[in-house]
Motif scaffolding. Structure first.
Motif, mmCIF file in Angstrom:
data_model
loop_
_atom_site.group_PDB
_atom_site.id
_atom_site.type_symbol
_atom_site.label_atom_id
_atom_site.label_comp_id
_atom_site.label_asym_id
_atom_site.label_seq_id
_atom_site.Cartn_x
_atom_site.Cartn_y
_atom_site.Cartn_z
ATOM 1 N N GLY A 18 2.456 4.384 -7.649
ATOM 2 C CA GLY A 18 1.300 3.987 -8.439
ATOM 3 C C GLY A 18 1.188 2.482 -8.588
ATOM 4 N N VAL A 19 0.072 2.067 -9.185
ATOM 5 C CA VAL A 19 -0.219 0.637 -9.302
ATOM 6 C C VAL A 19 0.753 -0.047 -10.258
ATOM 7 C CG1 VAL A 19 -1.949 -1.038 -10.052
ATOM 8 C CG2 VAL A 19 -2.652 0.942 -8.719
ATOM 9 N N GLY B 130 2.639 1.537 -3.319
ATOM 10 C CA GLY B 130 1.643 1.852 -4.341
ATOM 11 C C GLY B 130 1.180 3.286 -4.286
ATOM 12 N N SER B 131 1.089 3.850 -3.099
ATOM 13 C CA SER B 131 0.654 5.248 -2.992
ATOM 14 C C SER B 131 1.742 6.210 -3.455
ATOM 15 C CB SER B 131 0.239 5.558 -1.558
ATOM 16 O OG SER B 131 1.347 5.478 -0.693
ATOM 17 N N TRP C 13 0.836 -1.206 0.000
ATOM 18 C CA TRP C 13 0.000 0.000 0.000
ATOM 19 C C TRP C 13 0.874 1.261 0.000
ATOM 20 C CZ3 TRP C 13 -5.519 0.087 0.749
ATOM 21 C CH2 TRP C 13 -6.050 1.373 0.820
ATOM 22 N N THR D 59 4.222 -0.279 -8.812
ATOM 23 C CA THR D 59 4.303 -1.297 -7.767
ATOM 24 C C THR D 59 4.411 -2.687 -8.379
ATOM 25 O OG1 THR D 59 3.003 0.082 -6.289
ATOM 26 C CG2 THR D 59 3.168 -2.245 -5.732
ATOM 27 N N ILE D 60 3.583 -2.963 -9.377
ATOM 28 C CA ILE D 60 3.637 -4.270 -10.043
ATOM 29 C C ILE D 60 4.991 -4.450 -10.730
ATOM 30 C CG2 ILE D 60 2.632 -5.647 -11.912
ATOM 31 C CD1 ILE D 60 -0.085 -4.402 -11.152
#
Length: 154
Positions: free
Chosen positions: A24-25, A20-21, A17, A28-29
């Motif tokens: 970004g998504v 990711g914040s 989290w 993160t991936i």
């Protein structure tokens, strides 16, 4: 043990989290996938080194406990790297990098030695060692009748 697993899952979710914040998504991936690739490469390299060191030590006739433990820690680090999450990646890197692996090895061997001694004493009880050999007590029969009397020499 269930509490430790629950805390681990909470820590992984919080780490994902937080990353990711910030990135970004997709970032993160991407970081998770890049961590898996880099970690698997590092695990393969360090595993090969540990295997070659184990073979050399075993062929020279010395005790390969250091090399064997290094191999186990590298394997554990590789498994942790392959798990998705940043906390497991950090722990896996600690087991894969040689300086931190030596600290983990000392802790692991010390703990294994204590557990082995405790287990051996529980299984067979305390032992007596005389001239570097274990002396076993003869088993005493339970409820063996004792005959009272005196010895008459004849």
């Amino acid at each position: 043990m269930a509490v430790v697993f629950l805390l681990y899952v909470i820590a992984e979710v919080a780490a994902v989290w937080a990353v990711g914040s910030v990135v970004g998504v997709l970032g993160t991936i991407g970081l998770l996938i890049a961590g898996a690739f880099v970690g698997s490469w590092l695990a393969r390299r360090e595993g090969g080194k540990a295997m070659r060191a184990f073979m050399a030590t075993a062929q020279s006739g010395r005790n390969p406990e250091k090399e064997l433990t290094d191999g186990m820690l590298v394997a554990l680090g590789g498994v942790l790297i392959m798990l998705p999450g940043f906390v497991s990646d950090a722990l896996g890197l600690l087991f894969l990098l040689p300086p931190t692996r030596s600290v983990a090895r000392r802790f692991w061997l010390r703990r294994a030695e204590k557990r082995a001694i405790r287990y051996a004493n529980q299984r067979r009880g305390p032992v007596m060692v005389v001239d570097s050999e274990v002396v076993a007590e003869e088993p005493r029969p339970k409820n063996h009748p004792v005959i009272e009397g005196r010895i008459v020499e004849g």
